[in-house]
Design a protein around this motif. Structure first.
Motif, PDB file in Angstrom:
ATOM      1  N   ALA A 121      73.033  10.785-146.830  1.00  0.00           N
ATOM      2  CA  ALA A 121      74.209   9.929-147.004  1.00  0.00           C
ATOM      3  C   ALA A 121      73.907   8.567-146.394  1.00  0.00           C
ATOM      4  CB  ALA A 121      75.426  10.550-146.331  1.00  0.00           C
ATOM      5  N   THR A 169      85.679   9.141-152.781  1.00  0.00           N
ATOM      6  CA  THR A 169      84.276   8.938-152.424  1.00  0.00           C
ATOM      7  C   THR A 169      83.848   9.908-151.342  1.00  0.00           C
ATOM      8  OG1 THR A 169      84.346   6.595-153.020  1.00  0.00           O
ATOM      9  CG2 THR A 169      82.616   7.279-151.494  1.00  0.00           C
ATOM     10  N   LEU A 193      69.252  14.785-153.109  1.00  0.00           N
ATOM     11  CA  LEU A 193      70.245  13.820-153.575  1.00  0.00           C
ATOM     12  C   LEU A 193      70.552  12.796-152.484  1.00  0.00           C
ATOM     13  CD1 LEU A 193      72.455  12.909-155.636  1.00  0.00           C
ATOM     14  CD2 LEU A 193      74.009  14.490-154.446  1.00  0.00           C
ATOM     15  N   GLY A 247      72.893   9.002-156.620  1.00  0.00           N
ATOM     16  CA  GLY A 247      74.125   8.875-157.392  1.00  0.00           C
ATOM     17  C   GLY A 247      75.226   8.311-156.514  1.00  0.00           C
ATOM     18  N   GLN A 248      76.132   7.537-157.113  1.00  0.00           N
ATOM     19  CA  GLN A 248      77.214   6.963-156.317  1.00  0.00           C
ATOM     20  C   GLN A 248      78.520   6.947-157.092  1.00  0.00           C
ATOM     21  OE1 GLN A 248      75.494   3.101-155.416  1.00  0.00           O
ATOM     22  NE2 GLN A 248      76.677   2.099-157.009  1.00  0.00           N
ATOM     23  N   THR A 269      74.119  17.267-150.030  1.00  0.00           N
ATOM     24  CA  THR A 269      73.638  15.893-150.043  1.00  0.00           C
ATOM     25  C   THR A 269      72.484  15.797-149.061  1.00  0.00           C
ATOM     26  OG1 THR A 269      75.835  14.993-150.574  1.00  0.00           O
ATOM     27  CG2 THR A 269      74.224  13.483-149.593  1.00  0.00           C
ATOM     28  N   VAL A 311      73.170   9.704-151.555  1.00  0.00           N
ATOM     29  CA  VAL A 311      74.503   9.197-151.920  1.00  0.00           C
ATOM     30  C   VAL A 311      74.837   7.966-151.088  1.00  0.00           C
ATOM     31  CG1 VAL A 311      76.967   9.695-152.057  1.00  0.00           C
ATOM     32  CG2 VAL A 311      75.308  11.504-152.560  1.00  0.00           C
ATOM     33  N   ASN A 343      83.674  13.537-152.652  1.00  0.00           N
ATOM     34  CA  ASN A 343      82.454  13.756-153.435  1.00  0.00           C
ATOM     35  C   ASN A 343      81.239  13.937-152.534  1.00  0.00           C
ATOM     36  OD1 ASN A 343      83.545  13.691-156.002  1.00  0.00           O
ATOM     37  ND2 ASN A 343      83.244  11.492-156.260  1.00  0.00           N
ATOM     38  N   LEU A 344      81.214  13.187-151.436  1.00  0.00           N
ATOM     39  CA  LEU A 344      80.079  13.250-150.518  1.00  0.00           C
ATOM     40  C   LEU A 344      79.902  14.648-149.946  1.00  0.00           C
ATOM     41  CD1 LEU A 344      77.873  11.891-148.757  1.00  0.00           C
ATOM     42  CD2 LEU A 344      79.686  11.374-147.108  1.00  0.00           C
ATOM     43  N   VAL A 373      78.682  11.002-158.573  1.00  0.00           N
ATOM     44  CA  VAL A 373      78.056  11.899-157.599  1.00  0.00           C
ATOM     45  C   VAL A 373      78.077  13.362-158.055  1.00  0.00           C
ATOM     46  CG1 VAL A 373      78.236  12.845-155.254  1.00  0.00           C
ATOM     47  CG2 VAL A 373      78.354  10.375-155.623  1.00  0.00           C
ATOM     48  N   THR A 396      75.490  13.835-160.816  1.00  0.00           N
ATOM     49  CA  THR A 396      74.144  13.609-160.305  1.00  0.00           C
ATOM     50  C   THR A 396      73.723  14.753-159.386  1.00  0.00           C
ATOM     51  OG1 THR A 396      74.587  11.232-160.364  1.00  0.00           O
ATOM     52  CG2 THR A 396      72.636  11.940-159.166  1.00  0.00           C
ATOM     53  N   ARG A 397      74.661  15.276-158.609  1.00  0.00           N
ATOM     54  CA  ARG A 397      74.357  16.413-157.739  1.00  0.00           C
ATOM     55  C   ARG A 397      73.955  17.633-158.578  1.00  0.00           C
ATOM     56  NH1 ARG A 397      78.586  16.427-154.458  1.00  0.00           N
ATOM     57  NH2 ARG A 397      77.456  15.637-152.639  1.00  0.00           N
TER      58      ARG A 397
END
Length: 323
Positions: A114, A102, A91, A72-73, A111, A93, A105-106, A77, A80-81
């Motif tokens: 990354a 951004t 996941l 997911g981006q 995650t 990203v 969200n990361l 995110v 999707t997470r």
């Protein structure tokens, strides 16, 4: 994902597609499920990647259950997470920008991988983690520079001074002023995938090309007509257009953003987008044959340095290692 080529061709989507294409080349089954209504009425395929329109996703649950990992981006995110967590899937990203939403969200939840698009964006993420000790660190992080296969873009340069996506953030007004100051220079602007496009009405030395999608079309309609590419952006986390142009030895004049400096290295000519005089001086210098030839040689050398083979291998290996 929200949108996908060929309907939407912004840098982030093109970079993600290149990474997914590498997974397909390794033999993996890759599908993209769109999260917004679009023009496609049924699933389609791009370079082996199956794209499923939002309105035809009756078997989404089954696809998630069978998946090895979920990607997911951007603004998708968090959602999707939540899906990845619910189905017990790792996941991935892609981090295409250093902008706060951004990066927040990361690190707002788990995650697995990354994928930063540059070293400086990776450092920005690390700085955020240092400032927020309660943030969740990704399990693994790699840098994959937006992949450009030079052979897909290489051509014989033309005679235009070119800007791709003449919106305000990309420097459309800078190019308008340059065209006004330099009426004997032929400019070309290529309509972008987003942003309010600057109007060039009344400037007879500016040709406007419609939105152009795909490597072959960019090569034939844009770079084959370009002698110099301009990137007077107020923000760039990398600068894919610059890499595409350098595949043909086309010199690039760019704003000194951290991303463009890392992307272009010694091959770039840099000018502050607030200083039109500096842009005019740099452009007039590159219009001289000797200066253009030297800059073109540096561009070709930098293009070779940015060969994506190793980055894509690292990405595929990192995805395959997820569990």
């Amino acid at each position: 994902m929200g949108q996908y080529p060929p309907a939407h061709n912004a840098g982030g989507e093109i970079a993600t597609h290149a990474m997914l294409r590498a997974l397909v080349a390794r033999g993996h089954d890759v599908s993209v499920w769109l999260a917004r209504y679009g023009s496609a009425a049924r699933p389609y395929e791009v370079d082996g990647v199956r794209v499923v329109p939002f309105e035809t996703q009756a078997d989404f649950d089954t696809a998630l259950r069978r998946s090895h990992a979920v990607l997911g981006q951007y603004e998708l995110v968090p959602a999707t997470r939540a899906l990845a967590n619910g189905y017990g899937k790792p996941l991935i990203v892609p981090v295409h920008t250093s902008r706060p939403p951004t990066l927040r969200n990361l690190v707002a939840g788990t995650t697995a991988l990354a994928v930063h698009n540059s070293q400086w964006v990776s450092r920005e993420a690390e700085a955020l983690l240092a400032e927020q000790p309660d943030a969740t660190r990704p399990n693994a992080s790699i840098v994959v520079r937006p992949p450009v296969v030079a052979a897909e873009y290489a051509t014989t340069p033309g005679d235009r001074v070119t800007l791709v996506n003449p919106c305000h953030e990309k420097g459309g007004t800078v190019v308008r002023e340059l065209a006004r100051r330099m009426p004997d220079t032929a400019f070309m602007v290529v309509a972008g995938a987003y942003g309010e496009q600057v109007d060039y009405t009344g400037l007879n030395n500016v040709s406007v090309v419609g939105h152009t999608a795909g490597a072959a079309a960019m090569r034939d309609r844009v770079y084959a007509r370009s002698r110099i590419v301009l990137m007077p952006s107020t923000y760039e986390s990398w600068g894919r257009v610059a890499v595409e142009a350098m595949a043909s030895g086309i010199p690039v004049i760019a704003s000194p953003t951290p991303g463009l400096r890392e992307c272009l290295g010694d091959a770039g000519t840099f000018a502050d987008p607030r200083d039109i005089d500096a842009w005019e001086t740099a452009l007039r210098r590159l219009e001289k044959p000797a200066a253009w030839k030297a800059a073109s040689s540096r561009a070709l050398a930098r293009s070779a340095e940015l060969d994506p083979t190793d980055d894509l291998e690292a990405f595929v290996s990192a995805v395959e290692a997820l569990h």
